[in-house]
Design an enzyme around this catalytic site. Sequence first.
Site, PDB file in Angstrom:
ATOM      1  N   GLY B  16       0.852  -1.191   0.000  1.00 27.20           N
ATOM      2  CA  GLY B  16       0.000   0.000   0.000  1.00 27.20           C
ATOM      3  C   GLY B  16       0.880   1.230   0.000  1.00 27.20           C
ATOM      4  CB  ALA B  18       3.187   2.726   4.597  1.00 27.43           C
ATOM      5  N   GLY B  19       4.220   1.007   2.193  1.00 26.22           N
ATOM      6  CA  GLY B  19       5.195   0.049   1.659  1.00 26.22           C
ATOM      7  C   GLY B  19       5.832   0.551   0.373  1.00 26.22           C
ATOM      8  CG  PHE B 118     -11.043  16.421   5.449  1.00 23.79           C
ATOM      9  CD1 PHE B 118     -11.252  16.422   4.084  1.00 23.79           C
ATOM     10  CD2 PHE B 118     -11.123  15.204   6.130  1.00 23.79           C
ATOM     11  CE1 PHE B 118     -11.548  15.257   3.410  1.00 23.79           C
ATOM     12  CE2 PHE B 118     -11.407  14.032   5.449  1.00 23.79           C
ATOM     13  CZ  PHE B 118     -11.625  14.050   4.096  1.00 23.79           C
ATOM     14  CD  GLN B 238     -10.745   7.976  12.762  1.00 27.64           C
ATOM     15  OE1 GLN B 238     -10.332   7.832  11.624  1.00 27.64           O
ATOM     16  NE2 GLN B 238     -10.454   9.038  13.487  1.00 27.64           N
ATOM     17  CG  HIS B 240     -15.394   7.587   8.543  1.00 26.34           C
ATOM     18  ND1 HIS B 240     -16.549   8.205   8.130  1.00 26.34           N
ATOM     19  CD2 HIS B 240     -14.377   8.259   7.958  1.00 26.34           C
ATOM     20  CE1 HIS B 240     -16.228   9.208   7.321  1.00 26.34           C
ATOM     21  NE2 HIS B 240     -14.918   9.261   7.208  1.00 26.34           N
ATOM     22  CG  HIS B 351     -12.228   4.656   8.754  1.00 22.60           C
ATOM     23  ND1 HIS B 351     -12.390   4.222   7.460  1.00 22.60           N
ATOM     24  CD2 HIS B 351     -11.511   5.802   8.683  1.00 22.60           C
ATOM     25  CE1 HIS B 351     -11.791   5.077   6.645  1.00 22.60           C
ATOM     26  NE2 HIS B 351     -11.230   6.029   7.355  1.00 22.60           N
ATOM     27  CD  GLU B 382      -5.484   1.228   9.438  1.00 21.59           C
ATOM     28  OE1 GLU B 382      -5.644   1.404   8.214  1.00 21.59           O
ATOM     29  OE2 GLU B 382      -6.381   0.832  10.192  1.00 21.59           O
ATOM     30  NE  ARG B 393      -6.482   7.958  10.254  1.00 18.44           N
ATOM     31  CZ  ARG B 393      -7.277   8.332   9.252  1.00 18.44           C
ATOM     32  NH1 ARG B 393      -7.166   9.550   8.728  1.00 18.44           N
ATOM     33  NH2 ARG B 393      -8.204   7.517   8.789  1.00 18.44           N
ATOM     34  CB  SER B 398      -4.577   7.765   7.358  1.00 17.69           C
ATOM     35  OG  SER B 398      -5.520   8.076   6.366  1.00 17.69           O
ATOM     36  CG  LEU B 399      -4.619   9.265   2.236  1.00 18.64           C
ATOM     37  CD1 LEU B 399      -5.467  10.005   1.209  1.00 18.64           C
ATOM     38  CD2 LEU B 399      -4.209   7.907   1.680  1.00 18.64           C
TER      39      LEU B 399
END
Lengths: 231, 580
Positions: B16, B18-19, B118, B238, B240, B351, B382, B393, B398-399
């Site tokens: 994903g 991060a990887g 946001f 979390q 959502h 979430h 994550e 968060r 997160s992105l």
Amino acid sequence: MEIDLKILRYDPENDKKGHWEYYKVDAEPEERILDLLHKIKWFEDGSLSFRKSCAHGVCGSDAMVVNGENMLACQVLVKEVSNPIKIEPIRGLPVLKDLIVDMEPFFDSYKKVMPFLINDDEPGDRERLQSPEDRDKFEDTTKCILCAACTTSCPVFWTADSYIGPAAIVNAHRFVMDSRDQGSKQRLEIMKDVNGAFRCRTAFNCTSACPRGIQVTKAIEDVKRETLLNN
Amino acid sequence: MKIVKHSFDGIIVGAGGAGLRAAIEAAPTMKLAVITKLYPTRSHTGAAQGGMSAALANVEEDNWNWHAFDTVKGSDYLADQPAVDILCKEAIDAVVELEHWGLPFSRLESGKIAQRRFGGHTVKEGAAPAFRACYAADRTGHMILQTLYQKCVSMGVEFFDEFQVLDIKIEDGVCKGVVAYEIATGDLHVFEARAVTFATGGFGKIFKVSSNAHSLTGDGPGMLYQKGIPLEDMEFYQFHPTGIYRLGILLSEAARGEGGILRNKDGERFMERYAPSIKDLAPRDMVSRAIATEISAGNGAGPNNDYVFLDLTHLGEEAIMKKLPDITDFVRTYVKIEPINDPIPVQPTAHYAMGGIPTDVNGRVLSDHKGGVIEGVYAAGEAACVSVHGANRLGTNSLLDIVVFGKRAGQSMVDYVSSTKASPLNESAADDLSNKISGFMEKEHTTEFSVAKIRSELQDSMEENAKIFRSKETLDNQTEILSDLRERYKNVTISDKSKVFNSELLEAIELDYLLDMADTTVASALARKESRGAHSREDYPDRDDTKFMKHSFAFKNGDSVKLEYKDVELGKYEPMERKY
């Protein structure tokens, strides 16, 4: 409601010929086809094999042929298809087991179009600018999730798997039409190849099959036009 | 069982955001492979919708200190402030870098990257909602995943697709490599590697109603936990606020960022009562609690009074289709409602895990609560807990987390590999996994101990007892249920004995990780006798900074969980009451 399912099974270890397997499943009309496959796998027959992940049409894992048409199993509800439901693997790629096909040739074609931004200019320490109008020119083709529903619905691809296929052309389009990209010349050379965009016979199967609503045939026509204009 | 041996300097588990970001950093200087149980583009980063925050100030005045203030306040002061400073400061370059790699952000008339509002993001430390989230329609995560994968393709990064890492080899606190199962053949692969990064994502599948993919089963955290490595802040999960009713499919907070409103069965905009200043744009923990409170007060809609409405009807067709096309599609597809004309039934959905594998700001995995590290093991995204999200968060962070700390984990791999020598790992490293798999293959199948049965009971009971509101009673109850499920798991059996695409086998192994995630979540929640961020105890409704300004560290202790604590790293923001 009770649903009749007919699934094309294949097991390279024990069933090299393949066969149709019949199942009856209780389902709500709002359930996804993927939910039915899970009911079978989890509570009836653990060996039934298919790919899945996000379960809401954004990861592209579960393209299959449902009642003759390519779709994502997680994106179609029971009430939208007629009973009995017939499920087969997508066509034109080697079947590995049940509904799982070999995706390597598909990703090989994708990689051939150089699916990445090519721009050797020093970009500076802030973003490159792009007008909303220029950004809109490739909006549609950025949506591709590489599920292979388009490519495996294409009659040209069925008869000649050397054809690069609609999905690869969609990904070429995404960069060819991007005002920031400088690699179009190389990409369009690939598109001019005998197995490139001109192999398309405008059957529109790809456009109907795309679960993201991409105007695939139009994108292929755009690429053909760019190829001619840049010749 | 066939065993294949590979030799690499570095391995990244998970493809994903991060990887892939870690891979881009590490690949140029070492022999590197990325191993993923999916195809990279199937990763759940692609399901993220709304945006990625950075104080670019493209729309209005902004600066990263305000972003940091919001993140710390949003975390209910549990985030480590030095890590938050890194996140928010490096955000700006991270967004610009993605743009340079081709990410097709939506644009302003000026040609700059578009930014939207946001939840929980404000200017001037709470003065008004901020235009900070950089976005590409409502498919920002898809664009990030595609762009990072495209960059990897251009660099020729080596991938092992549909290989599932199921064991890590650590000797005397030093990483030796991993063992993976080739899904298409059932062969085992021993990957010798002295640097390994875990970027396996979250574990939302411990709950019944979840926005998470089927693949999110806590593989990385579970694998390390079973090796004695603790998991940090597992009580903070979390929910959502706006999942599609019953299905849990995510409807982005961007819907409220663009002006969407939550309404109860009477049409009342109830968030005005819970967060008078920023209303529907309050942080997720508060909005989810508000929805749960409305529902238990009988203000929910529908025959069971168990959902509320997300109302977009006043936004107009053009704005909805231009800025929120994907979620509009989801609503049309799955609930057959036209969001342009009708409000959408929603309920909170599981979430995001704030907790996970403890790391320092360079992605190095901590071996304990005292600052020890495991040499050569890294985590990001994550799966990891830095901690920048603390107890809750903020949307879009997160992105940001995956690219900022993915890059840092990759850089740490580079530093470590350049200063150490390869150390051999031979075929016998596969013995443990080989025995585990043989056990499943040889045991006769009984439906009583099927994977699906145990897993669905796990998900139903976690939904009932450990979701938004918790108490000693519900958590004690859940502890008992989990202990029973754990006993039954010891007898779990599978019906599929084949070697080719045996996903039932993998689901059986993943269920072990899910049980670990649930055990640590519930044990940590039971011990935290306060309410903070996403962790709400009905029996302890207030935050208790005297006792609990601390991160929990859950260690495996046989079949039970042993807890230790580490002080939060504070900074310039003094903890204060959290009001919006």
